[in-house]
Design an enzyme around this catalytic site. Structure first.
Site, short mmCIF file in Angstrom:
data_model
loop_
_atom_site.label_atom_id
_atom_site.label_comp_id
_atom_site.label_asym_id
_atom_site.label_seq_id
_atom_site.Cartn_x
_atom_site.Cartn_y
_atom_site.Cartn_z
N SER A 62 0.85 -1.19 0.00
CA SER A 62 0.00 0.00 0.00
C SER A 62 0.88 1.23 0.00
O SER A 62 1.86 1.29 0.76
CB SER A 62 -0.92 0.01 1.23
N GLU A 63 0.56 2.21 -0.83
CA GLU A 63 1.47 3.34 -1.03
C GLU A 63 1.63 4.23 0.19
O GLU A 63 2.56 5.02 0.26
CB GLU A 63 1.02 4.18 -2.23
N ASN A 64 0.75 4.08 1.19
CA ASN A 64 0.94 4.86 2.41
C ASN A 64 1.94 4.22 3.37
O ASN A 64 2.19 4.74 4.45
CB ASN A 64 -0.40 5.11 3.12
N HIS A 78 6.59 6.85 3.81
CA HIS A 78 5.92 7.11 2.53
C HIS A 78 6.92 7.23 1.37
O HIS A 78 6.68 6.75 0.27
CB HIS A 78 5.13 8.42 2.68
N SER A 92 8.04 3.90 0.29
CA SER A 92 6.96 3.24 -0.44
C SER A 92 6.96 3.66 -1.91
O SER A 92 6.83 2.83 -2.81
CB SER A 92 5.61 3.59 0.20
#
Length: 213
Positions: free
Chosen positions: A47-49, A86, A89
């Site tokens: 997940s990009e967060n 983040h 990511s």
């Protein structure tokens, strides 16, 4: 016509995700895929967060408000899962470390161009998020969307009329009617999911299709 519902679409996408794949699920419809991943395969959801090893949605009452996906929906973390910054990511997304990303779309062109962040309407709220990074960074881009707009127009088009997210990035399209590969020789229908013929699917889609052998 009996079409696939959104849960059936998610299960169909999940069935094509292979053992050991690192996968990002885009905001919206693609998040449902997490609930249908085969339990006999090890698949690592990103997940990009800042999550890797994301699990399915928690049972009602078990939500942790600090454990969410990029769409702010509550999720679970599998054993061995990790949290990170983040920026790290996005380095994973941009560095070619993801095998597959599953994104929603407003339009996909016959050459695999993707438009999924803005309709161009004056009152629309643009929401590009990390879509551009995912579309260009992932090794394969699966698009999951309804086949037609509310007005009955095909979302698979000769040329996107909405602002592009990325050019020529889409590998495969999953709709409520069919599974379609984007190939150098055009759009190839791998599977028809609704109770329609290939001729009827072609009429709905408008742009040229080929049926897989």
């Amino acid at each position: 016509m009996k079409r696939y519902n959104r849960d059936q679409m998610a299960a169909r996408v999940a069935a094509d995700i292979s053992e050991g794949a690192y996968v990002n699920l885009g905001i919206g419809l693609p998040t449902k895929v997490a609930n249908y991943l085969p339990t006999d395969r090890e698949i690592l959801l990103h997940s990009e967060n800042g999550l890797l090893g994301m699990g399915p949605a928690p049972a009602p009452g078990d939500e942790d408000e600090d454990l969410i996906n990029a769409g702010k929906q509550p999720v679970t973390l599998l054993a061995g899962g990790a949290y990170f910054h983040h920026g790290d990511s996005f380095a994973m997304m941009r560095g070619g470390h993801l095998d597959i990303c599953v994104l929603g779309a407003f339009q996909v062109s016959v050459t695999g161009d993707l438009a999924n962040w803005h309709t161009g309407a004056k009152d629309a709220i643009p929401a590009v998020g990390g879509a551009m990074d995912l579309a260009l960074g992932a090794k394969q881009v699966f698009v999951m969307m309804e086949h037609q707009t509310k007005n009955g127009e095909s979302k698979i088009v000769a040329e996107c009329s909405y602002p592009l997210t990325a050019v020529g990035c889409v590998s495969r399209i999953y709709t409520d009617l069919a599974v379609i590969d984007v190939t150098p020789d055009g759009l190839v229908v791998r599977e028809i999911l609704a109770d329609i013929s290939f001729a009827e699917l072609q009429e709905i889609t408008v742009v040229p299709l080929k049926m897989a052998a």
